[in-house]
Design an enzyme around this catalytic site. Structure first.
Site, PDB file in Angstrom:
ATOM      1  N   GLU A  54      -5.163  -1.967  13.475  1.00 31.63           N
ATOM      2  CA  GLU A  54      -5.407  -3.368  13.834  1.00 31.63           C
ATOM      3  C   GLU A  54      -4.769  -3.684  15.190  1.00 31.63           C
ATOM      4  O   GLU A  54      -5.382  -4.332  16.049  1.00 31.63           O
ATOM      5  CB  GLU A  54      -4.832  -4.279  12.751  1.00 31.63           C
ATOM      6  N   ASP A  58      -6.967  -4.739  18.393  1.00 35.33           N
ATOM      7  CA  ASP A  58      -6.739  -6.024  19.053  1.00 35.33           C
ATOM      8  C   ASP A  58      -6.652  -5.842  20.565  1.00 35.33           C
ATOM      9  O   ASP A  58      -7.223  -6.625  21.341  1.00 35.33           O
ATOM     10  CB  ASP A  58      -5.454  -6.647  18.512  1.00 35.33           C
ATOM     11  N   ASP A 127      -8.464  -9.219  10.654  1.00 36.70           N
ATOM     12  CA  ASP A 127      -7.580  -8.065  10.848  1.00 36.70           C
ATOM     13  C   ASP A 127      -8.314  -6.750  10.574  1.00 36.70           C
ATOM     14  O   ASP A 127      -8.120  -5.757  11.291  1.00 36.70           O
ATOM     15  CB  ASP A 127      -6.368  -8.165   9.923  1.00 36.70           C
ATOM     16  N   GLU A 130     -10.627  -5.846  13.454  1.00 38.26           N
ATOM     17  CA  GLU A 130      -9.860  -5.257  14.552  1.00 38.26           C
ATOM     18  C   GLU A 130      -9.459  -3.821  14.226  1.00 38.26           C
ATOM     19  O   GLU A 130      -9.478  -2.952  15.116  1.00 38.26           O
ATOM     20  CB  GLU A 130      -8.623  -6.105  14.834  1.00 38.26           C
TER      21      GLU A 130
END
Length: 243
Positions: A54, A58, A127, A130
């Site tokens: 994640e 991101d 989440d 990502e």
């Protein structure tokens, strides 16, 4: 002493439907990690979670969106670029993308989280998306990860409702008025309706000129909506910034 095999949960079969919707294949081990929420990991003896992927995803997402906006919109100011990027990488926006892909059906959740509707929570969906972006980056590199973002996240830029709801239009108006010396920003409020069901009409004026109005059940929301309604007319009066 428990063996490492007994501490691991059986691997899920490869979800061909998810791969088809994503438009890219992810290797079984990387996929398993990307879909493993910490609640599931805790209940199964401390398996690795998707949090590292994640984190990676991101960063990849932020770079790809920033690069796209910078290249496609050469006339936008830094503030405008930042606002558009924030809108499409927000939890709400990413959860919307994850629902379209159907990510929720594949997330591995602990029993308690599953019972509380975790598979449809914005935070968990965002989440996990990502983490999937990070997984594609790990498996296939930056080009494939960027293609995934362009395929599924970039179309959000063409959704005016999302862009509008994700933007602090009062700040946008205030910054523009200050930057260009347009005069005082005011929201004229008029109340109406019964006490148990009030309605407030907010009218945006800048330098004494009216740009937009909106009605809502709260004064603050009426002001926000008036700023959103009035921004296109106000923006049209601003000099074009280049370079």
């Amino acid at each position: 002493m428990a063996s490492s095999q007994s501490r691991r949960a059986p691997a899920s079969p490869e979800p061909a439907e998810l791969f088809e919707r994503l438009g890219v294949h992810i290797t079984p081990g990387t996929l398993e990690r990307a879909l493993t929420h910490r609640s599931y990991a805790y209940e199964h003896g401390g398996l690795p979670t998707n949090e590292r992927l994640e984190f990676l995803g991101d960063s990849v997402l932020g770079f790809v969106v920033t690069d796209h906006l910078f290249s496609v919109h050469p006339d936008l100011s830094e503030g405008d670029l930042a606002r558009r990027r924030a809108a499409v990488v927000s939890t709400r926006a990413l959860a919307k993308v994850a629902r379209r892909i159907g990510v929720g059906r594949f997330v591995r959740l602990g029993a308690g989280e599953a019972r509380s509707g975790g598979a449809d929570k914005d935070s968990i969906l965002a989440d996990t998306l990502e983490a999937l972006i990070g997984a594609v980056y790990r498996d296939h590199g930056s080009v494939a990860a960027a293609a995934l973002v362009h395929r599924h996240v970039m179309p959000l830029l063409d959704e005016p409702d999302l862009m509008r709801e994700s933007t602090d239009w009062k700040t946008v108006v205030a910054e523009a008025a200050s930057r260009h010396g347009l005069g005082e920003v005011r929201y004229v409020i008029e109340g109406r309706g019964p006490a148990h069901d009030p309605r407030f009409q907010a009218t945006l004026t800048v330098g004494g000129r009216t740009y937009g109005s909106a009605v809502s059940s709260s004064k603050k929301q009426a002001e926000r909506d008036a700023a959103a309604e009035g921004w296109p007319a106000l923006e049209a009066t601003l000099p074009v910034r280049r370079g």
